[in-house]
Design a protein around this motif. Structure first.
Motif, short mmCIF file in Angstrom:
data_model
loop_
_atom_site.label_atom_id
_atom_site.label_comp_id
_atom_site.label_asym_id
_atom_site.label_seq_id
_atom_site.Cartn_x
_atom_site.Cartn_y
_atom_site.Cartn_z
N LEU A 1 0.83 -1.21 0.00
CA LEU A 1 0.00 0.00 0.00
C LEU A 1 0.86 1.26 0.00
O LEU A 1 0.37 2.36 -0.27
N GLY A 2 2.14 1.09 0.33
CA GLY A 2 3.06 2.23 0.32
C GLY A 2 2.91 3.14 1.52
O GLY A 2 3.07 4.36 1.41
N THR A 3 2.62 2.56 2.68
CA THR A 3 2.51 3.34 3.91
C THR A 3 2.93 2.47 5.08
O THR A 3 2.77 1.25 5.03
N ARG A 4 3.49 3.07 6.11
CA ARG A 4 3.94 2.27 7.26
C ARG A 4 2.79 1.91 8.18
O ARG A 4 2.86 0.94 8.92
N THR A 5 1.77 2.75 8.21
CA THR A 5 0.63 2.50 9.10
C THR A 5 -0.66 2.44 8.27
O THR A 5 -1.42 3.40 8.23
N PRO A 6 -0.87 1.32 7.58
CA PRO A 6 -1.98 1.24 6.63
C PRO A 6 -3.36 1.29 7.30
O PRO A 6 -3.54 0.78 8.40
N GLY A 7 -4.31 1.92 6.62
CA GLY A 7 -5.68 2.01 7.12
C GLY A 7 -6.67 2.03 5.97
O GLY A 7 -6.30 1.89 4.80
N ALA A 8 -7.93 2.27 6.33
CA ALA A 8 -9.03 2.18 5.36
C ALA A 8 -8.85 3.16 4.21
O ALA A 8 -9.16 2.84 3.05
N ASP A 9 -8.33 4.37 4.49
CA ASP A 9 -8.19 5.36 3.41
C ASP A 9 -7.13 4.94 2.39
O ASP A 9 -7.25 5.27 1.20
N ASP A 10 -6.10 4.20 2.85
CA ASP A 10 -5.09 3.70 1.91
C ASP A 10 -5.70 2.63 1.00
O ASP A 10 -5.47 2.62 -0.21
N VAL A 11 -6.47 1.73 1.60
CA VAL A 11 -7.16 0.69 0.81
C VAL A 11 -8.10 1.36 -0.20
O VAL A 11 -8.13 0.99 -1.37
N ALA A 12 -8.81 2.37 0.25
CA ALA A 12 -9.78 3.07 -0.61
C ALA A 12 -9.09 3.77 -1.78
O ALA A 12 -9.59 3.78 -2.90
N ARG A 13 -7.92 4.33 -1.50
CA ARG A 13 -7.15 5.03 -2.55
C ARG A 13 -6.75 4.04 -3.65
O ARG A 13 -6.88 4.34 -4.83
N HIS A 14 -6.29 2.86 -3.25
CA HIS A 14 -5.91 1.85 -4.25
C HIS A 14 -7.13 1.32 -4.99
O HIS A 14 -7.08 1.07 -6.19
N ALA A 15 -8.23 1.14 -4.26
CA ALA A 15 -9.48 0.67 -4.89
C ALA A 15 -9.96 1.68 -5.93
O ALA A 15 -10.39 1.31 -7.03
N ALA A 16 -9.85 2.96 -5.57
CA ALA A 16 -10.33 4.02 -6.49
C ALA A 16 -9.49 4.05 -7.76
O ALA A 16 -10.01 4.30 -8.85
N TYR A 17 -8.19 3.76 -7.63
CA TYR A 17 -7.32 3.74 -8.81
C TYR A 17 -7.79 2.64 -9.79
O TYR A 17 -7.93 2.88 -10.99
N ILE A 18 -8.03 1.44 -9.25
CA ILE A 18 -8.45 0.32 -10.11
C ILE A 18 -9.81 0.64 -10.74
O ILE A 18 -10.04 0.40 -11.93
N ALA A 19 -10.71 1.20 -9.93
CA ALA A 19 -12.05 1.56 -10.43
C ALA A 19 -11.94 2.57 -11.58
O ALA A 19 -12.66 2.47 -12.58
N GLU A 20 -11.02 3.50 -11.43
CA GLU A 20 -10.86 4.52 -12.47
C GLU A 20 -10.32 3.90 -13.76
O GLU A 20 -10.70 4.28 -14.85
N LYS A 21 -9.45 2.88 -13.63
CA LYS A 21 -8.85 2.23 -14.80
C LYS A 21 -9.83 1.33 -15.53
O LYS A 21 -9.88 1.33 -16.77
N VAL A 22 -10.55 0.47 -14.78
CA VAL A 22 -11.34 -0.58 -15.44
C VAL A 22 -12.81 -0.65 -15.00
O VAL A 22 -13.55 -1.51 -15.50
#
Ligand SMILES: [Zn+2]
Length: 321
Positions: free
Chosen positions: A213-234
């Motif tokens: 996720l590219g963060t030392r203290t991962p949380g829901a907003d990091d997961v959401a950021r990655h999810a939003a990237y995939i959603a935007e692509k496909v």
């Protein structure tokens, strides 16, 4: 709405405590896919884990259901129970026999990938020399399709994953993989892999592991950021979540027997430093705060529900039958 955790890891020990699984249920999950072994685990360990986990599930019919179909998950949710399935990480426990896929299915395995970080006789791993799907691997894809098991491409090498997605006649998933465009790591997947997965009708499930996720203290907003990237692509209909939380238990040692070398499976050159122990995970409670995080990342309530489980349920309906 079904909330679907696509990958969680208990200690690979027959007497592993299911407390963390109960906490995932309490955080809102309706289905959890539990790892029962990787390429590094000998068959004796994989089988004893399946035996132990099945015994724990059977001992608590008031709490757990070993799901065969999406309908089982829906019924479990109505009855306040948690539905579970097993997943296998790597083809080595298949002993180079396509017929073993259906045997694992009969034991409760609902999803599998073919190579855990390293190459084997079936497929290439993501931290190894480039290797395509082998002729045996093509037979294995057909066996997975035929058996009604979810074909997973996490941990698989890029070339092999593209071969698998081309060969599969059913939707293919990445049960715990993040976009490489956001974080440069060998475990993360390229836009080409993301597009190929979506083209099968499949789902890319975002992992909650710090290094990916590219963060030392991962949380829901990091997961959401990655999810939003995939959603935007496909498209949002191709996004899911597999937090991949690895639970450790005091007094339980699940190190594979024999001369096990962690640095082979998690190479330093791939950025693992002292193996996987340096990784941290999103907390279990991520599940209870994920919907608003997905909305903060720009999704509607309905889209967030698809990401949290609706999409995986759609794919499982097709694949499991
Ligand atoms: Zn994994």
């Amino acid at each position: 709405m079904i909330v679907w955790e696509a990958h969680a890891c208990l200690p690979l020990h027959p007497r592993a405590d299911f407390g963390p699984i109960d906490r995932l249920h309490a955080a809102g999950c309706n289905y959890v896919s539990i790892n029962i072994g990787m390429d590094m685990n000998p068959l004796s360990q994989v089988m004893s884990v399946i035996g132990g986990f099945r015994t724990t599930i059977a001992a608590h019919p008031d709490r757990y259901v070993l799901a065969s179909h999406v309908e089982d998950i829906e019924r479990a949710a109505e009855e306040g129970k948690l539905a579970l399935g097993f997943d296998l990480e790597g083809a080595m426990p298949l002993l180079e026999q396509p017929a073993m896929v259906a045997l694992y299915r009969d034991l409760g395995v609902r999803q599998m990938h073919f190579a855990y970080n390293r190459n084997n006789s079936v497929a290439g791993g993501c931290h190894d020399e480039v290797q395509g799907l082998t002729p045996l691997g093509r037979k294995m894809v057909a066996a997975v399709n035929e058996a009604g098991v979810l074909m997973d491409c996490s941990h698989t090498g890029r070339r092999s994953s593209l071969d698998i997605m081309e060969a599969s006649v059913k939707p293919v998933i990445f049960s715990h993989s993040n976009p490489l465009a956001l974080v440069e790591h060998g475990r993360n997947v390229t836009d080409e892999q993301i597009r190929a997965c979506a083209a099968t009708g499949g789902v890319i499930c975002v992992s909650g592991v710090s290094g990916f996720l590219g963060t030392r203290t991962p949380g829901a907003d990091d997961v959401a950021r990655h999810a939003a990237y995939i959603a935007e692509k496909v498209g949002v209909e191709h996004v899911g979540v597999g937090l991949d939380i690895s639970f450790h238990e005091e007094g339980i040692d699940d190190t594979p027997p024999g001369d096990f070398d962690a640095t082979y499976w998690w190479p330093k050159s791939a950025g693992y430093d002292r193996a996987i122990q340096r990784m941290t995970y999103t907390p279990i409670d991520t599940w209870s705060v994920l919907a608003p995080a997905l909305e903060r990342a720009g999704m509607t309530v309905a889209e967030a529900a698809l990401v949290m489980g609706g999409n995986m349920a759609r794919v499982a309906r097709v694949v499991w039958g």
